[in-house]
Design an enzyme around this catalytic site. Sequence first.
Site, PDB file in Angstrom:
ATOM      1  N   GLU A 299      -5.752  -6.489  -8.005  1.00 35.76           N
ATOM      2  CA  GLU A 299      -4.674  -7.360  -7.534  1.00 35.76           C
ATOM      3  C   GLU A 299      -5.180  -8.794  -7.381  1.00 35.76           C
ATOM      4  O   GLU A 299      -6.273  -9.031  -6.865  1.00 35.76           O
ATOM      5  CB  GLU A 299      -4.170  -6.837  -6.186  1.00 35.76           C
ATOM      6  CG  GLU A 299      -3.067  -7.669  -5.564  1.00 35.76           C
ATOM      7  CD  GLU A 299      -2.726  -7.212  -4.160  1.00 35.76           C
ATOM      8  OE1 GLU A 299      -1.677  -7.641  -3.658  1.00 35.76           O
ATOM      9  OE2 GLU A 299      -3.510  -6.439  -3.557  1.00 35.76           O
TER      10      GLU A 299
ATOM     11  N   LYS B 233       5.661  -7.917  -7.951  1.00 33.96           N
ATOM     12  CA  LYS B 233       5.737  -7.028  -6.789  1.00 33.96           C
ATOM     13  C   LYS B 233       7.112  -7.130  -6.143  1.00 33.96           C
ATOM     14  O   LYS B 233       7.636  -8.229  -5.933  1.00 33.96           O
ATOM     15  CB  LYS B 233       4.644  -7.393  -5.780  1.00 33.96           C
ATOM     16  CG  LYS B 233       4.505  -6.407  -4.627  1.00 33.96           C
ATOM     17  CD  LYS B 233       3.325  -6.775  -3.734  1.00 33.96           C
ATOM     18  CE  LYS B 233       3.127  -5.746  -2.640  1.00 33.96           C
ATOM     19  NZ  LYS B 233       2.000  -6.091  -1.744  1.00 33.96           N
TER      20      LYS B 233
ATOM     21  N   CYS C  63      -0.634  -3.112  -4.696  1.00 37.01           N
ATOM     22  CA  CYS C  63      -1.100  -2.953  -3.317  1.00 37.01           C
ATOM     23  C   CYS C  63      -0.363  -1.800  -2.628  1.00 37.01           C
ATOM     24  O   CYS C  63      -0.338  -0.686  -3.134  1.00 37.01           O
ATOM     25  CB  CYS C  63      -0.947  -4.264  -2.563  1.00 37.01           C
ATOM     26  SG  CYS C  63      -1.739  -4.271  -0.932  1.00 37.01           S
TER      27      CYS C  63
END
Length: 531
Positions: free
Chosen positions: A288, A352, A405
């Site tokens: 990430e 995301k 994540c």
Amino acid sequence: MERIAESIMLSWGVKRIVLAFLAGALAVLALPPFNFFAVLFISFPVLVWLLDGASGSAEAGLLGRLRPAFWTGWWFGFGYFVAGLWWLGNALLVEADSFAWALPLAILGLPAVLALFYGAATAVARVLWSDGLGRIAALSAAFGLGEWLRSFVLTGFPWNAIGYAAMPAPLMMQSVELVGIFGMSALTVFVFSAPALVGTSRGAVPGILVALLLFSAHVGYGWFALSRLDGSQPVAPDAVIRIVQPNIDQSAKWDAAERERIFSQMLELSALPPREGQPRASHIVWPETALPFLLTENPGALSRIADMLQVGQTLITGAVRFEDGAGGAPERYYNTIYVIDDEGQIIGSADKLHLVPFGEYLPFEASLRKLGLAPVADTFGGFSTGDRRGLLALPGGLGAVPLICYEAIFPDLSEVPDGRGSLLLNVTNDAWYGRTPGPYQHLRQAQVRAVETRLPLVRAANSGISIVADAGGRIVGSLPLGEAGVFDVALPPSAQQFWSISYRRFNFGLIIVIMVLTALIARNGKRLRLD
């Protein structure tokens, strides 16, 4: 056992609070990295006996009668979440000058809020309470519903749902494909609460037998499911994954003076030759936000990536994506996965969708910024939410379900509308939390997503724990926490998914109905005995 149960039931005041808190805290030993699930045979019987004695005055009304049960569950949950989530405070120490003041909120405030769900669960269970097997069923149903609510209320934070405690190894993870994590949570509470029946006699024999049957079925199904996976054929037999784990210290990650060193390290690790006799990687995966800069500010970065990649190789990397505010719109930054081919062209991306509140964005931002507050990851002023969820197309005919994540802790995000895909792709940066239980807990939840979807998991983490796991959650390649390096492994095959998320939801609902009916029958039977 009966003497112990009676002593716990009759406890009051500070003693009762301490017992509930310690019972919850002890349950954390069932979670990674400890995985000592047998402690739940202590924690949940203690909770049941405490609830046996948690009855309010008959003249206090319904809420008054339920108040002792609520606070018993709240103290149990507070102990569980303080002991299980204290490591979140590490993230605030990365920039201690700005965020150390918030340590009490992270270490005590968040657990206090999450404990409300357990308090509500025990209060609801107390409505259906009886003196036998029914109260175990009531507690199981209430905890299952509580964990389900915790997955979406206030954006959701289902971290360390009780069901994970019953899944210390792949053999004991497979049942989750049938009932989901919330069904597992309900059944976990039932099985581990069953010894409480021995302390109060009534319903002990049937309760223990049902618990033994459920536990045996749990393990037996695990053996069956894993043996079924062994014959799976890979979708892309030539796909070889290289995971790059740079182990960059979080305090240096966005330091302008460190950017060149970090980027060079990423390129050097990626270019390492494979082990002798092993094929070269077809897909290289970085963690990430691995690119320590915006690509728009460093146009030469794509050329250097192209020079590093060999013909036919693909880089998959986490990055920050910048979107210019055209037409008067505000500038936006996204936590993104880029797919870059061997010519240095970006051929795919995924943003995301489920951002971390107070970490990646600030709720009620206009008001809270006036108070001087900012998200912890405030390098770019916070992130914006992506607007589309779908498969990320990868060269070689692969389709990845992107999980950035902590998106990996949400079961619903592993299902995308445009197909099942070939793998789960989880890029993360757990360097925020150092060498604490946090990265181990995060890993376990990602493994369980692989079992639910019957897809292999490809997971790149900045500081660890990076893994590739098969569709049964079994790790086939990994790097430990806190080490820099790479590993190459052939992409494991996906497996046939017999139970979709819709079926898991149905089965979870069925478990709740059965538990509630059991509790109602037991409670009505108690009333008949009293009459």
